[in-house]
Design a protein around this motif. Structure first.
Motif, PDB file in Angstrom:
ATOM      1  N   ALA A 124      14.585   3.965  -5.453  1.00  0.00           N
ATOM      2  CA  ALA A 124      13.773   3.803  -4.249  1.00  0.00           C
ATOM      3  C   ALA A 124      12.369   3.332  -4.605  1.00  0.00           C
ATOM      4  N   LEU A 125      11.794   3.890  -5.670  1.00  0.00           N
ATOM      5  CA  LEU A 125      10.450   3.487  -6.081  1.00  0.00           C
ATOM      6  C   LEU A 125      10.447   2.072  -6.640  1.00  0.00           C
ATOM      7  N   GLU A 126      11.522   1.704  -7.309  1.00  0.00           N
ATOM      8  CA  GLU A 126      11.621   0.334  -7.839  1.00  0.00           C
ATOM      9  C   GLU A 126      11.655  -0.677  -6.694  1.00  0.00           C
ATOM     10  N   VAL A 127      12.428  -0.392  -5.638  1.00  0.00           N
ATOM     11  CA  VAL A 127      12.472  -1.284  -4.471  1.00  0.00           C
ATOM     12  C   VAL A 127      11.100  -1.338  -3.808  1.00  0.00           C
ATOM     13  N   ASP A 131       9.110  -4.595  -2.700  1.00  0.00           N
ATOM     14  CA  ASP A 131       9.300  -4.867  -1.275  1.00  0.00           C
ATOM     15  C   ASP A 131       8.241  -4.115  -0.480  1.00  0.00           C
ATOM     16  N   LEU A 132       7.338  -4.867   0.158  1.00  0.00           N
ATOM     17  CA  LEU A 132       6.210  -4.260   0.853  1.00  0.00           C
ATOM     18  C   LEU A 132       6.663  -3.367   1.995  1.00  0.00           C
ATOM     19  N   ARG A 133       7.655  -3.800   2.754  1.00  0.00           N
ATOM     20  CA  ARG A 133       8.098  -3.006   3.899  1.00  0.00           C
ATOM     21  C   ARG A 133       8.631  -1.647   3.456  1.00  0.00           C
ATOM     22  N   THR A 164      -2.253   3.785  -6.199  1.00  0.00           N
ATOM     23  CA  THR A 164      -2.690   3.096  -7.413  1.00  0.00           C
ATOM     24  C   THR A 164      -2.499   1.590  -7.344  1.00  0.00           C
ATOM     25  N   GLY A 165      -1.586   1.122  -6.479  1.00  0.00           N
ATOM     26  CA  GLY A 165      -1.306  -0.315  -6.460  1.00  0.00           C
ATOM     27  C   GLY A 165      -1.650  -1.033  -5.185  1.00  0.00           C
ATOM     28  N   ALA A 166      -2.188  -0.286  -4.198  1.00  0.00           N
ATOM     29  CA  ALA A 166      -2.413  -0.894  -2.878  1.00  0.00           C
ATOM     30  C   ALA A 166      -3.392  -2.056  -2.943  1.00  0.00           C
ATOM     31  N   ARG A 167      -4.467  -1.903  -3.698  1.00  0.00           N
ATOM     32  CA  ARG A 167      -5.479  -2.961  -3.725  1.00  0.00           C
ATOM     33  C   ARG A 167      -4.890  -4.276  -4.246  1.00  0.00           C
ATOM     34  N   LYS A 168      -3.957  -4.176  -5.185  1.00  0.00           N
ATOM     35  CA  LYS A 168      -3.348  -5.389  -5.729  1.00  0.00           C
ATOM     36  C   LYS A 168      -2.412  -6.060  -4.718  1.00  0.00           C
ATOM     37  N   ARG A 169      -1.993  -5.303  -3.707  1.00  0.00           N
ATOM     38  CA  ARG A 169      -1.044  -5.839  -2.729  1.00  0.00           C
ATOM     39  C   ARG A 169      -1.702  -6.216  -1.411  1.00  0.00           C
ATOM     40  N   LEU A 170      -3.031  -6.178  -1.368  1.00  0.00           N
ATOM     41  CA  LEU A 170      -3.730  -6.452  -0.114  1.00  0.00           C
ATOM     42  C   LEU A 170      -3.463  -7.860   0.393  1.00  0.00           C
ATOM     43  N   ASN A 171      -3.530  -8.848  -0.489  1.00  0.00           N
ATOM     44  CA  ASN A 171      -3.287 -10.220  -0.037  1.00  0.00           C
ATOM     45  C   ASN A 171      -1.866 -10.381   0.497  1.00  0.00           C
ATOM     46  N   GLU A 172      -0.900  -9.737  -0.169  1.00  0.00           N
ATOM     47  CA  GLU A 172       0.483  -9.760   0.317  1.00  0.00           C
ATOM     48  C   GLU A 172       0.576  -9.122   1.697  1.00  0.00           C
ATOM     49  N   LEU A 173      -0.159  -8.029   1.878  1.00  0.00           N
ATOM     50  CA  LEU A 173      -0.159  -7.328   3.159  1.00  0.00           C
ATOM     51  C   LEU A 173      -0.761  -8.201   4.251  1.00  0.00           C
ATOM     52  N   ILE A 174      -1.853  -8.897   3.935  1.00  0.00           N
ATOM     53  CA  ILE A 174      -2.511  -9.766   4.915  1.00  0.00           C
ATOM     54  C   ILE A 174      -1.604 -10.928   5.298  1.00  0.00           C
ATOM     55  N   VAL A 175      -1.000 -11.575   4.303  1.00  0.00           N
ATOM     56  CA  VAL A 175      -0.115 -12.714   4.576  1.00  0.00           C
ATOM     57  C   VAL A 175       1.067 -12.274   5.435  1.00  0.00           C
ATOM     58  N   LEU A 208      -3.025   0.310   9.113  1.00  0.00           N
ATOM     59  CA  LEU A 208      -4.248   1.105   9.025  1.00  0.00           C
ATOM     60  C   LEU A 208      -3.964   2.470   8.393  1.00  0.00           C
ATOM     61  N   ASP A 209      -2.839   3.082   8.773  1.00  0.00           N
ATOM     62  CA  ASP A 209      -2.467   4.359   8.165  1.00  0.00           C
ATOM     63  C   ASP A 209      -2.229   4.198   6.668  1.00  0.00           C
ATOM     64  N   ALA A 210      -1.595   3.082   6.290  1.00  0.00           N
ATOM     65  CA  ALA A 210      -1.310   2.849   4.874  1.00  0.00           C
ATOM     66  C   ALA A 210      -2.598   2.640   4.080  1.00  0.00           C
ATOM     67  N   LEU A 211      -3.544   1.905   4.651  1.00  0.00           N
ATOM     68  CA  LEU A 211      -4.827   1.698   3.967  1.00  0.00           C
ATOM     69  C   LEU A 211      -5.576   3.018   3.831  1.00  0.00           C
TER      70      LEU A 211
END
Length: 788
Positions: A124-127, A131-133, A164-175, A208-211
């Motif tokens: 589950a953690l690997e997915v 996978d952002l969703r 620990t990894g959210a900041r690296k995925r911000l652009n993916e989240l925005i797109v 917003l909750d995730a951020l």
């Protein structure tokens, strides 16, 4: 009790909660969500126990995510479930796969929506890592049954992985969010908002909750929390009333839902939802920017550091990093033009206005004193002419109350839902969108400034209990004086707003080849070619901002022809009457009159085609011709009905609904059979409509309007009937047949499709000694409405 019966009992209990059985008390939306959550969780716990997952079972757990995980389960929502295990192959003698089957099958069999998976914690953690969703979904993980330690390990690890990894995925989240918004539109401004997926909807609240979970922003509160409550309550009532999963709120649903929520009618509900959507969208925009996503970076002593730069954009305006900000020496309280310079710079560069700049301008920027200085007025024109960049800037200004300082008249149209179903935007957003469209036409016009002002004001009179064109013209005069326009320009601006519907209404409701029609337009505009030019451009940008299909190649050509005729009349050139039948049409009519055999001619020009159907003149030809064209999936835009040498010559302007033009030989065969009565048009069209879905059950009621032709015109004894009805394949055939049975002579017809609504106009005269009085009109109206 078997698992299958238990699943049936779950559905029955759900329906009781939803009030679908008689005599049940209606729960409020929040109470209903809590009750649905408790019901499904209780059933899942019991069912898991029957399937072999006991409270003391080790190594496997049933976990809820999504709405059930958040305890926000709305009616008819899918259950998002994970069967998580520690890698063992069996539990209580059953394989993990067999255990999953026992869990899922009764839900499938009972029709409950289910999104499920079976994984180890590591899987589950690997997915989630790719996978952002999934990563966002696991943030809502909540224990339902089985080994709680497994659930706690999954939920804790998922949250740590995200932090620990959210900041690296911000652009993916925005797109991802931007792609979704392009598909689903905006909650704040769409007439039919998608409450879940639209911009400013529930999916954005989940972001917003995730951020906040990643400790990048504060947890949503205040007006954003209130917006969440309204969006959830509206979605709950929408699904309860529909009896099925639905997330798009239609205008016809609004009254019932508004009453259930204590908000009155659909207009009050729409405005409340618009405010909620604005609050969520703005909060997410600020959140994305505060995280620094997409901001430039530089390396200093081997360490990556943010490096906001201050680049001048205009007097008192700088680009600070990726935001438009105030210069250090700017004095908003003393500079009445600073607000507009900031807004124009933001719209021009595509960078948002910094929240701190908006707050400072809101605190101290003065309302420009009337009449506005020329430089302040020019800054407004510069802002309005920035095209698509205008939209987000106006939204920012409007949300902070700054737009109302420029246009105090805006309050009546802010968040105002339109009354015409063809519009896809709220009235305020329609005005801004139309103005953004006008930015593409500025080089064509002699007075682009008046086009921009006229466009932003053309519907400003809506939301008041009077003709919006008349009210709007008075308000435009008021605005023009405040802006410091000359007397002549104020009059032109007022006339643009007063007559912004003149060209499209005339082109679609009148015979534009009639000299009296052209002269009426010229007289209305006092022979002013500049005003004519402005209205021509406004007709285009207004239609483009209304909805899909409102502006078409056919409508553009029709209005263009009317404008050309008016321009020549203003220049004193002689009127060009209706073009006579060309020699080819005359020869075809003479051949048909002699042979008695109908014939067809097709001429294609770009996306449009002209189809001429010729047959021995007799009653009933229009309905049969329209039926044949409908059978071949041709959309009729206009029909000119004439005759020559005893043959009817009906010329149709058409375009294929899909595919290409029909084979002329097949069209000729069907037309010949229709004229002879051997082609069962009614049955064939009914079958075709069934194949394509027919008319929606919730289609709006059809409506008929009447207009009198001007005295002295070519058809001064005729009247114009305009019909607005749900579009369907055989509609024109049915209406023409109804008119023919009422002994109405159709002189010409116009038709256009606006979304799912057809707008058709017919110029009618009586046949023989029939008196065209009110009784005749009422009989025709009854027949036409019955034919819809």
């Amino acid at each position: 009790m078997s698992t299958g019966e238990t699943a049936a009992d779950l559905v029955l209990a759900r329906d009781r909660l939803l009030g679908r059985t008689t005599g049940q008390h209606r729960l409020g939306p929040e109470t209903l969500r809590e009750a649905l959550t408790d019901l499904h969780e209780f059933w899942l716990t019991a069912h898991a126990s029957q399937a072999g997952i006991q409270g003391d079972t080790t190594g496997v757990a049933l976990v809820a995510v999504g709405g059930l995980g958040r305890r926000e389960l709305v009616p008819y929502a899918d259950l998002d479930l994970l069967l998580v295990h520690d890698g063992r192959k069996t539990v209580g003698g059953a394989t993990i796969e067999a255990l999953a089957e026992r869990l899922w099958y009764p839900l499938w069999n009972s029709g409950v929506g289910l999104d499920h998976s079976v994984r180890t914690v590591g899987e589950a953690l690997e997915v989630a890592g790719r996978d952002l969703r999934t990563a966002l979904g696991l943030l809502d993980a909540r224990h339902v049954a089985g080994d709680r330690a497994i659930t706690d390990r999954l939920a804790g690890s998922a949250r740590n992985l995200w932090r620990t990894g959210a900041r690296k995925r911000l652009n993916e989240l925005i797109v991802s969010a931007q792609q979704r918004w392009r598909r689903t539109g905006e909650v704040a401004h769409w007439v039919e908002p998608d409450l879940k997926h639209g911009k400013g909807g529930l999916r954005d609240l989940a972001i917003l909750d995730a951020l906040a979970a990643a400790q990048l922003v504060d947890r949503p509160h205040g007006e954003v929390a209130q917006a969440r409550q309204l969006l959830l309550d509206t979605r709950t009532e929408l699904r309860r009333n529909a009896g099925r999963p639905r997330d798009v709120l239609r205008p016809q649903d609004g009254d019932e839902i508004g009453a259930a929520l204590g908000l009155g009618d659909r207009f009050t509900l729409a405005r409340a939802l618009s405010g909620a959507g604005r609050a969520v969208a703005y909060a997410l925009d600020v959140a994305f920017r505060s995280t620094g996503a997409g901001a430039p970076t530089r390396r200093v002593l081997g360490v990556l550091r943010r490096a906001p730069e201050r680049r001048p954009l205009d007097e008192g305006v700088v680009l600070h990093g990726s935001e438009v900000a105030l210069a250090r020496d700017a004095e908003p309280g003393k500079d009445s033009g600073l607000l507009l310079r900031v807004a124009a710079a933001a719209a021009r560069t595509g960078h948002p206005i910094a929240p701190a700049a908006l707050a400072r301008l809101g605190e101290s920027a003065p309302e420009p004193r009337a009449p506005w200085p020329s430089d302040v007025r020019q800054s407004l024109i510069s802002l309005l002419g920035t095209g698509e960049g205008l939209i987000d800037v106006v939204e920012s200004l409007d949300r902070t109350g700054l737009w109302a300082r420029l246009f105090p008249e805006w309050g009546a149209v802010r968040d105002l839902p339109p009354r015409d179903a063809v519009h896809v935007w709220t009235v305020d957003r329609h005005l801004v969108q139309a103005t953004a469209n006008a930015g593409r036409l500025l080089t064509r016009l002699s007075r682009p400034d008046l086009l921009l002002l006229g466009t932003i004001l053309h519907d400003i009179g809506k939301g008041r209990d009077a003709d919006h064109s008349v009210v709007g013209a008075a308000l435009a005069t008021q605005v023009g004086h405040r802006l410091g326009l000359s007397k002549e320009d104020v009059e032109t601006l007022s006339a643009v707003v007063r007559h912004h519907l003149l060209l499209p209404h005339t082109a679609t409701r009148r015979n534009i080849e009639d000299e009296s029609t052209v002269q009426r337009v010229v007289d209305t505009l006092d022979g002013d070619p500049v005003l004519l030019e402005l209205l021509h451009a406004l007709s285009e940008v207004d239609a483009l901002a209304t909805g899909p299909g409102v502006w078409s190649e056919w409508k553009a050509s029709l209005i263009g022809e009317l404008v050309g005729r008016c321009r020549r009349a203003m220049a004193g050139e002689p009127h060009e009457g209706p073009a006579p039948l060309d020699p080819e049409h005359r020869r075809l009519a003479e051949t048909v009159a002699e042979s008695g055999k109908p014939d067809v001619m097709i001429t294609a020009t770009g996306a449009l085609a002209t189809i001429t159907l010729v047959a021995p003149d007799r009653p009933g030809l229009l309905s049969r011709a329209a039926g044949v064209l409908a059978l071949h999936s041709l959309q009729v835009h206009a029909a000119a009905l004439g005759s020559h040498a005893g043959a009817a010559v009906d010329v149709f302007s058409v375009s294929p609904k899909f595919g290409s033009l029909p084979d002329p030989a097949l069209l000729r065969e069907h037309f010949t059979r229709a004229v002879a009565g051997s082609l069962p048009l009614g049955e064939r069209l009914a079958a075709k409509e069934r194949d394509y879905g027919g008319v929606p059950l919730d289609a709006p009621e059809p409506r008929v309007l009447w207009f009198d032709n001007e005295a002295g015109g070519e058809n001064s004894g005729a009247v114009v009937l305009e019909l607005r009805a749900a579009d369907r394949i055989g509609l024109l055939h049915s209406i023409a047949d109804a008119l023919e049975r009422c002994r109405a002579d159709v002189l010409w017809a116009r038709a256009t499709q606006l979304g799912g609504t057809a707008v058709a106009s017919f110029s009618l005269a009586t046949i023989g000694s029939v008196n065209p009085d009110a009784t005749w009109r009422k009989a025709i109206e009854r027949a036409v409405l019955a034919a819809c």
